[in-house]
Structures are given as structure tokens and as C-alpha cells.
Design an enzyme around this catalytic site. Sequence first.
Site, PDB file in Angstrom:
ATOM      1  N   GLU A   1       0.815  -1.223   0.000  1.00 28.39           N
ATOM      2  CA  GLU A   1       0.000   0.000   0.000  1.00 28.39           C
ATOM      3  C   GLU A   1       0.845   1.268   0.000  1.00 28.39           C
ATOM      4  O   GLU A   1       0.513   2.255  -0.652  1.00 28.39           O
ATOM      5  CB  GLU A   1      -0.950   0.032   1.208  1.00 28.39           C
ATOM      6  CG  GLU A   1      -2.104  -0.955   1.158  1.00 28.39           C
ATOM      7  CD  GLU A   1      -1.725  -2.351   1.646  1.00 28.39           C
ATOM      8  OE1 GLU A   1      -0.543  -2.561   2.011  1.00 28.39           O
ATOM      9  OE2 GLU A   1      -2.603  -3.229   1.655  1.00 28.39           O
TER      10      GLU A   1
ATOM     11  N   HIS B   1      -9.875  -4.935  10.938  1.00 30.24           N
ATOM     12  CA  HIS B   1     -10.668  -4.947   9.703  1.00 30.24           C
ATOM     13  C   HIS B   1     -12.036  -4.289   9.853  1.00 30.24           C
ATOM     14  O   HIS B   1     -12.937  -4.570   9.078  1.00 30.24           O
ATOM     15  CB  HIS B   1     -10.885  -6.385   9.231  1.00 30.24           C
ATOM     16  CG  HIS B   1      -9.658  -7.060   8.691  1.00 30.24           C
ATOM     17  ND1 HIS B   1      -8.557  -7.329   9.458  1.00 30.24           N
ATOM     18  CD2 HIS B   1      -9.357  -7.511   7.445  1.00 30.24           C
ATOM     19  CE1 HIS B   1      -7.632  -7.926   8.725  1.00 30.24           C
ATOM     20  NE2 HIS B   1      -8.090  -8.042   7.494  1.00 30.24           N
TER      21      HIS B   1
END
Lengths: 325, 326
Positions: free
Chosen positions: B60, B129
Site C-alpha cells: 500500500e 478490519h
Amino acid sequence: MQLSTDQLLDFYHLMVKIRSFEETLGSLFSKGLLGGTSHFCIGQEASAVGVVQGVRDTDWLVSNHRGHGHLLARRLDVYRVMAELLGRETGYCFGRGGSQHMCSMDNHFLGTNGITGGGIPIAAGAALALKCQKSDSIVVVFFGDGASNQGTFHETLNIASLWKLPIMFVCENNLYGMSNPVKCSVAGGGRIAPRAAGYAIPAQTLEGRDVELVWETTRQAAERIRNGGGPELLELMTYRLCGHSKSEPRVYRTREEEEQMAKFDPLVTFPKRLLELGCTQEQIDNAANSARQMVEAATQKALQDKPGDRQVALSGVFAKEEVSK
Amino acid sequence: MREVFYSKAVNEALDEELSRDSSVIMIGEDIGCYGGAFGVSKGLWEKYGAERIWETPISEGSFTGIAVGAAMMGMRPILEIMFMDFVALALDQMMNSAGKLHYMYGEQVTVPMVLRTPGGAKGGYGPSHSQMLSNLFVGIPGLKVVAPSTPMQAKGLLKAAIRDPNPVVFIENKRLYPQKGEIPDGEYLLPLDKAEVLSEGTDITLISYSSMTPVCLAVKNALKPHGINLEVVDLVSLQPLDTDTIFASVRKTGRVVIVEEACLTGGVGGEVSALIAEHCLDSLEAPVIRVGAADVPIPSSLDLEKIVLPQADDIVQAVKRIREWT
Ligand SMILES: Cc1ncc(C[n+]2csc(CCOP(=O)(O)OP(=O)(O)O)c2C)c(N)n1
Ligand SMILES: [Mg+2]
């Protein structure tokens, strides 16, 4: 390829211009005319000039925090570079960017960058754009040995290799990242080129203070990359003959080491080489003097300019329309 | 009009913009044949190929910078960050590059990119998450932030975000993906800086965004038989905030509850509350109340998750409190 006398003298002219520019910055700092901090590349001028002159003017450059050499080797207007550092409205970025955040799209210079390792993925993104646009330009990104310890370096080398991006990774290994010697920061002996092997990227280590060697090596690598060969990495061994920033006391190394290294100062060695190559002393002096005069005139002019106003400070956060190329 | 899932609305916006403009590309993990972790990008790789849909390694930090560089050079990259919690790894390039470059490089470059990411809890995904990190981006100058709550908003806003010359953080929501809503048949765009009054009312204003908007609408319906007429205002845009629409509603009802899935402390709700206090004090008949997640990580256990996240009943309690205020 053989460099002509004119080219050789021009390289020397650019190297003196960079040196003189930074010496001028030093005196502006001590007179209190310059704010913030700034990273000089004194002793590293050959790697900047050799690489930038080794690629086309239409190839894109991405630089780091030590970018004066890269900017001036690309022939940005010294006056506007100086104005930017002095925080004047006439600078390339209206004084908003300064030394570590300077850009000139007209010169295909995508910017200096204040985040160590931050420019590396940006350069790969520019290379991705060139690939999508089927351009025959390439991107050159400069970074230091220290930056090669950032995740962005490793992630980006991996992606650039997978995607065969037209990018040249140029590591200026000056043996230190701020105070940290490469032996203590780069595992395996302080060399960056071997790291590229892990990403299947061809890499070579060379003497970065030899402007002719840097120029020739860059030129050849650039052509391979331009012809679709994928990314390459050049590790240019060099040495900064000054402090990391402004005037720091350099407690992490000895004066003896510096004296030893000063013998390889490209601004000492290159004029001797020019004589060997048949240039006259007068030609060499002219190249140097004209560079110093340009810096002096640019500085005097920039000092007269005014800083930006509230409008410059408070506007320009959002674009109304796209302005990139 | 036709009915589509929120995820399909996003997918249609991507598809239409990829087809309209060849400078639009997508960058992200598992967005090839897999179609993205939540299937939102399904079919695009098959249709547009690997030259437009750039499937990345798990990097990322780097691929966000790659999007910035490509955008500077005239491309319009759309990033997919698999879970909003992972934006932590993309943050350097978002805040030090994407948000700053246009300004600091003297307006010589623009960074027309979109970072799409699903925030919020879906039920049991756990601490790494589940977070709604809407507050993370609103304090970074140079970024626009939108958080659509309906398929209608999602499609129109995403298309506008892709065409905008600035970096836009586009917050999707895992709980909203399977929700249905009506969208027009033809092409449409929505402004990136406008709130939406989703349901008019007279007594109390509920201000929310993303996953909490459907909950607010449900609360409105539940309280209607009790003679309480709530107005539901969806912020839609978190940066900039559409203060005109917010203030107009506050001046009408004089009573406000702000509802968000993010943690209460340092959240968008706090910012909205402060703005109301600064500009609408004369109209207020009660303190502004915020409802949001407790300041703890989102636990995995469904029972624990419920305790941490704001529930419909918390909104009902807030409405009661504010109604009884004298
Ligand atoms: C992310 C980040 N960490 C730390 C710094 C502070 N810093 C600026 S330059 C530098 C050293 C960089 O070393 P290297 O990459 O070898 O480049 P050099 O300075 O030697 O040219 C450090 C630590 C920074 N600017 N950005
Ligand atoms: Mg170094």
C-alpha cells in the site's frame, strides 16, 4: 561516446554553479537572510551533473531533500531557484515549497521531496503514466543510501520490475544518512546495488565523483530502459564534503576522514582532467567565473523580490481544473 | 429508475468512467480476476485488461505513491484499499504528497486520484478490519472526503470524484454493500460538497453519514407513531462540510443529534458540533448530542462489537434526552 570540449566545459560550468549556489546559501544563512534548513550537495556535484546530462531534457526527474544539484544540472533558472529558497513570490513555487519541495514541470522536474524515500514511488507512478501513454521518455529518481532502508524503496523496486517500468533508480551513496554510517544502516556491508538483485533489477556500483563515467554509464542505461529493457539501478559512490544540513558539527566522523575525502572533490579533480583533455586554463577559468557571476547576479536579483502575500499563503490548496500535462 | 445494490452502484461508476476516459486506471490488490475483496471491482479486469486494471503486490505504501505520480502526469488513478484500516500504510503518500503537492509545487501539478476504501464493521471482522476512520483524513488540507450512504449517492459521487482534479478519499461501507436503492437509468453526477436532507422533519435533526444514515432513517420511522418528527440530514461530504444545509436544518429544529460509526473522540461529529455551536447558538434549544463508537478498538466477538458500536437504541435514547431538555 566521446564528450566534446564544449560539453566538458559545460559540465564543469554546471558543477561550479551548484557549488557556488550552495556557498552563497551558506553565507545567506549566516547573515540571517535565509530561514529553515537546507541540505547541501557539496562534493556530490559530479553525480548530479553526470546523471542529469546523461538523459534527455524531456526525461522526467524526481529528486529528494538534497536536490540543488539536480535542479541546477537540469538548468532551472538559478534566479527562480534562489527566489524559492528565499521565500519570494517569484520562486518556482511562490515560496510555498522551498528547497525540499521545488518543482518545475516546464523543465520536466517532478519535484524535490522532503520525505526520505517519498519520491521513489511517485517516480514509479510517473513511469507508469509514461508507459500507459506509450511515451518514449523515462523517469530518473534520485535518493540516498538512507532512503534505501525505507519500505517504499523495496516495494517500489519490486513493482517496477514486475511492471517493467521505464525508470532509472539512482542511489547517491554518500556513506551517511544524516549521522548514520552505511555500515550501521545497510546490512551486508553498506552497498545498495546488491539489493536490486532481489527484485531482478540490473544494478551497478560506480565512482560517483567521476562525471565522465557517470555520464557515460547513465547514457547507456537510459537507452536500455528507453528501449523497453525495464528498470535499472545505479549506485554512485560519493561523499558530502559538508554537514548533513546547514552547519551541523559532524560529530559522527573524523576530520581526517574528511581531509582524505577532500582529495576526491570533483571540483578539484575535474579541472586537472580538463587540462589533460586539452582544455586551456583560460577556458576552465571562464567556465567557473561565468557560473559564479550568474549565481551572484541571480542572488542579488532574488533578494530584491518581495515575499508572497495572504493570497499566496491561503489559496491554491484545491485545483479548479487539471493542470498537469 | 431501477434498484441496485450499493456495491453494484460503485461498480457501475467505475465501469462507466473507465469506458469514458482512457486516462482512468485502477490500482489495488486482488482487483484482477478476483474482482476485489468485496467483489466491487468484478468484471473490470476482464473488460479493460491489465493495461488499465493494475493489480499490485501487497504494498500500500508504494502503490499509493505510484497513484500520486501517475496522477501528476495526467492519469486518473483509482486506488482500492481493501479495508479502511489498511489506509494506515497509505497515509504518508496521502498526507505528504497527494494533499500537499498542488499547493506546495506552486499549482504546477494536479493530483486527480481517488482512494476508495470500505470502512466500518460488518460483524465479527475484528480490530484490524472494522474501523471507520473518517476522522483521519478530514484534518489533512488538500484532500476531499466523501462517505456516501445510498447507491444513488455512491454512483453519482464516485463519477464526480474520478473527474475531480483533486485527490478524493471515497469512503465506502461494508455494511452498505448489500443494501439496495434506486438510481436513475441514465448517466448522472452528484456534487462532492453537498449534504442531503434525506427525510424532512420538524422536531429534531439527526445528522449522520455512511452506515449510520439507514439506522437514523429506521429510527425516524420507529418514532413517528410516538409523535416525534425527525429530520435526517446526511453529510455526504465530510471535507468540506456543507454548513449551509447543516445550519438550515439546525435553525429549523433547534435540536440536534449527530450520529457516526467512528469513535466519538476527535471525530467528524465533534467538528460539526463545534460549527453549530459557533454559528447557530441562538437557534439551539438543547445541547448538541453526539452518538458514536466507544473509544476502544472494534472487538471481534459479535456481542462485544455491538456494545462498542452505536446502535439504534442509542439514537433513540439521545432523542429522548434532547426532547426532554428544558
Ligand atoms: C520519513 C523521513 N524520515 C526522516 C527524515 C529526516 N532526514 C532527512 S534527510 C535524512 C537522511 C537521508 O539519508 P540519505 O537517504 O542517505 O540521503 P543523504 O542525506 O545522505 O543525501 C533524514 C534522516 C525525513 N526527512 N523523512
Ligand atoms: Mg546518504
